[in-house]
Enzyme design. Structure first.
Site, PDB file in Angstrom:
ATOM      1  CE  LYS A  69      63.848  67.530  -2.420  1.00 38.00           C
ATOM      2  NZ  LYS A  69      62.479  68.078  -2.587  1.00 38.00           N
ATOM      3  CB  SER A 150      61.496  66.621  -5.923  1.00 34.68           C
ATOM      4  OG  SER A 150      61.286  67.618  -4.931  1.00 34.68           O
ATOM      5  CB  SER A 174      58.293  67.950  -3.730  1.00 35.80           C
ATOM      6  OG  SER A 174      58.283  68.127  -5.118  1.00 35.80           O
TER       7      SER A 174
END
Length: 492
Positions: A69, A150, A174
């Site tokens: 990420k 996210s 997330s």
């Protein structure tokens, strides 16, 4: 233990995955999950192949491609931006602790994935999967649906077969929510199991990195490698984190793991969507048929409104303090040195940074005091009391439970940059606020959209949750494979 090891050479697998990304991520369906490729990925893969040929195998991740990420630092040529143009000038100064462990284990860092900018902690009408740097990531099952966030790009990339393993992060939902909506497995480990050093923060009381994969075994494998003590992160020395790592080191799979297990059914997490409830009822029958004892219902959140307010207050205070410390660490690699400068940057670049939604959350955090504030201390105490003492901890003790089960969330909602996310709810909060582990596993589809089943429990019990999730996975419907449909349609 897992199945992540490449069947072909590492270099061949990297070449295949990059070609697949060209046809699926950049063109074709255009998932837009990968925001940056590692220019050294193929060279690293060839080096891992050479080591294997010489008889050196670092472990089960030797030569396995992994995506990170874009809020996880890499001290190479790749950027770490949290999706923001404010950090898109120079790379971070060093690898995050978890990246150090991945490289030492022989993993090939394939690149960075897109995310909800600043991990969905910037504005009131945020759009999951959108960032100023990366644009909009799409759900590979139905392209006009949200991948959630996210860790949007990490979940979408694994689901679309762009990589076998990816790393995401979670403060509250997330990891598990995008995994559920994209139809993959995710693990939010006990707080401190994985070091947070080098991860762009929201709040130290809740932040953690975790694995995403297509199976529980592969997710566990990645977590075992990432997990480790770190003197720079005091949370890794907590008793719960030490217990979690000890359990992961001894993890064994048992098809009969559900027999006699006491599982609490958190009905308060139902009602997000009727189709998700229907799938959850089928999952409960599977668990019961496997020998689990279902305690139905159990209450996990004592006062949802009060807990939500206290959690948000805690996050605002910690975000200001933690982000300022991180930006100071980035030093000359960042154009912004603190939250106030970041707010000013966004205003100056509003056409790029805020075309759809604003930065009300940033501004609210900037108005907060320090971590010695009475308001912050009260929020901390309230979170502990409501989420653990009168919440999850009380439920586990009162009913002698091994874990809590519930639908993770509902099917993916449409991407709506004008109105923002159409979030209807989920079950991430209890584990997030208490620092407890949480595993989500696909349990079926509704209208072609995946929905996950969650297992969460006491801090330190990560291995036990993984065993239960694995045993369920062996009897659950097959993992949904993305069809890259343009939209949901009713078949008559």
């Amino acid at each position: 233990m897992g199945r992540a090891a490449p069947a072909a050479s590492a270099s061949a697998q990297v070449e295949t995955l990059l070609a697949r990304a060209d046809t699926i991520d950049r063109t074709g369906p255009t998932i837009n999950a990968i925001v940056e490729r590692n220019p050294l990925a193929l060279a690293i893969a060839r080096a891992m192949d050479h080591e294997r040929a010489q008889g050196r195998v670092r472990g089960p991740l030797h030569g396995v491609p992994v995506l990170l990420k874009d809020n996880i630092d890499t001290g190479d040529d790749m950027l770490t931006t949290a999706g923001s143009l404010a950090l898109a000038e120079r790379p971070a100064p060093a690898d995050a602790a978890l990246v150090e462990r991945l490289r030492a284990a022989g993993a090939v860092i394939l690149g960075k994935t897109n995310l909800s900018e600043w991990a969905n902690f910037r504005g009131a009408r945020s759009v999951s999967g959108w960032s100023a740097r990366g644009g909009q990531t799409r759900n590979p099952h139905v392209l006009d649906r949200s991948p959630s966030g996210s860790s949007s790009g990490s979940a979408a990339a694994v689901a679309a077969g762009l990589v076998p393993l990816a790393v995401g992060t979670e403060t509250d939902g997330s990891l598990v929510t995008p995994a559920s909506m994209c139809g993959v497995v995710a693990v939010k480990p006990t707080l401190g199991t994985v070091s947070r050093r080098g991860v762009v923060p929201i709040a130290h009381s809740q932040d953690t990195a975790g694995p995403m994969a297509t199976s529980v075994a592969d997710a566990a494998l990645l977590l075992q490698v990432m997990a480790g003590a770190d003197a720079a992160d005091p949370a890794t020395a907590s008793p719960a984190a030490v217990l979690a790592r000890r359990g992961l080191a001894d993890l064994q799979w048992n098809p009969g793991a559900l027999a006699g297990v006491r599982l609490g059914v958190a009905r308060e997490h139902f009602g997000v969507h009727p189709a998700a409830d229907t799938l959850a009822e089928a999952a409960l029958r599977t668990l019961r048929n496997a020998g689990a004892v279902l305690v139905d219902p159990v209450r996990v959140i004592a006062d949802p409104a009060a807990l939500g307010a206290a959690e948000f207050e805690r996050l605002l205070h910690e975000f200001k303090a933690d982000l300022n410390a991180y930006l100071a660490y980035r030093g000359p690699t960042s154009r912004v040195r603190d939250l106030a400068a970041l707010i000013a940057f966004n205003r100056a670049h509003a056409d790029q940074e805020m075309p759809w939604f604003g930065q009300e959350t940033f501004e609210a955090a900037q108005r907060r005091g320090g971590l010695d504030s009475p308001v912050y201390r009260k929020a901390q105490a309230t979170c502990h009391r409501l989420a653990w003492q009168q919440g999850l901890g009380a439920a586990l003790r009162r009913h002698r439970l091994d874990a809590i089960v519930a639908p993770t969330t509902g099917p993916a909602y449409p991407i709506d940059p004008v109105g923002g996310d159409h979030w209807a709810g989920g079950c991430s909060q209890p584990a997030a606020v208490t620092g407890a582990p949480h595993v989500t596993v696909p349990m079926g589809t509704a209208f072609g959209l995946p929905v996950g089943l969650s297992f969460y429990g006491a801090p330190g019990r990560d291995a036990r949750l993984l065993q239960l999730a694995w045993a369920y996975e062996q009897q659950a419907p097959a993992r949904p494979v993305p069809a890259f449909r343009p939209s949901v349609s009713v078949r008559r």
